[in-house]
Design an enzyme around this catalytic site. Structure first.
Site, PDB file in Angstrom:
ATOM      1  CB  ALA A 177      -2.156  49.707 -19.490  1.00 20.69           C
ATOM      2  CB  SER A 178      -7.025  48.094 -17.753  1.00 18.88           C
ATOM      3  OG  SER A 178      -8.267  48.196 -17.078  1.00 18.88           O
ATOM      4  N   PRO A 179      -6.107  49.217 -14.543  1.00 16.88           N
ATOM      5  CG  PRO A 179      -6.468  51.203 -13.371  1.00 16.88           C
ATOM      6  CD  PRO A 179      -5.961  50.678 -14.667  1.00 16.88           C
ATOM      7  N   GLY A 218      -9.126  46.267 -15.157  1.00 19.62           N
ATOM      8  CA  GLY A 218      -8.893  44.901 -15.592  1.00 19.62           C
ATOM      9  C   GLY A 218      -8.243  44.070 -14.500  1.00 19.62           C
TER      10      GLY A 218
END
Length: 204
Positions: free
Chosen positions: A12-14, A16
């Site tokens: 879910a982490s941009p 990341g």
């Protein structure tokens, strides 16, 4: 051989996603390898008391502006997905299903899932979407959609994701991306230059 660098991330982490485009090349420059470890920030946030960035006043608005700016800066393909923040359970399980016996294929799948979500804007939450992407990405290597679909319901695979997330908390992981180099923690995409220097100098 030095220990692998641990790369913790949530699908879910941009941030990341941006780190995933660089971490292996950065490590290889210093003769290091990387172990990719997807985790579930939702479970970690129960420990830290945080909420997803997009659900926080002011911070959510900043994130949507910031990630577009990073994409322009780095030239990374980027489309902000309507499904954000996505549920990364199925995607993470699929990666761990492959990790032990086929670590390079696991990374290949993780990159494909991240690309589908943040470059193409696709919702990678549904299990059938994860299986479709895995079959398309790894079909030539003998991994088909049916095998992935079955693996996502395997209790051993489910337990592995829970264990990895619990272990991440024990190691102090609280966000994505989170990189640990020989016990030294670095949080955030903007810490990769610091990771690079740490590897070059042996720390300070």
């Amino acid at each position: 051989m030095p220990d692998p660098i641990d790369f913790y991330f949530d699908f879910a982490s941009p941030y990341g996603y941006f780190a995933s485009l660089r971490i292996d090349e950065l490590a290889a420059k210093h003769g290091r390898t990387v172990t990719w470890r997807p985790v579930l920030l939702g479970a970690i946030f129960k420990v830290t008391g945080m909420k997803p960035n997009l659900q926080q006043p002011l911070r959510g608005e900043y994130l949507t502006h910031d990630v577009g700016r990073i994409a322009r800066l780095t030239g990374a393909p980027f489309t902000f997905p309507d499904s954000a923040p996505v549920n990364g359970v199925a995607a993470s399980r699929a990666v761990y299903w492959l990790t032990d016996e086929h670590p390079e294929q696991a990374k290949l799948l993780a990159r494909a899932l991240y690309h589908a979500h943040f470059a193409e804007g696709r919702d990678i939450g549904p299990a059938e979407t994860v299986a479709e992407i895995a079959g398309r990405t790894l079909g030539s290597l003998g991994i088909d959609r049916a095998a992935v679909t079955a693996a996502l319901q395997d209790p051993t695979v489910k337990d592995r994701l829970r264990m990895e997330t619990d272990n991440a908390v024990e190691r102090g992981v609280f966000g994505s991306p989170f990189v640990i180099v020989d016990g030294e923690p670095f949080w955030g995409w903007d810490r990769l230059d610091m990771v690079d220097r740490w590897l070059a100098t042996g720390g300070w």
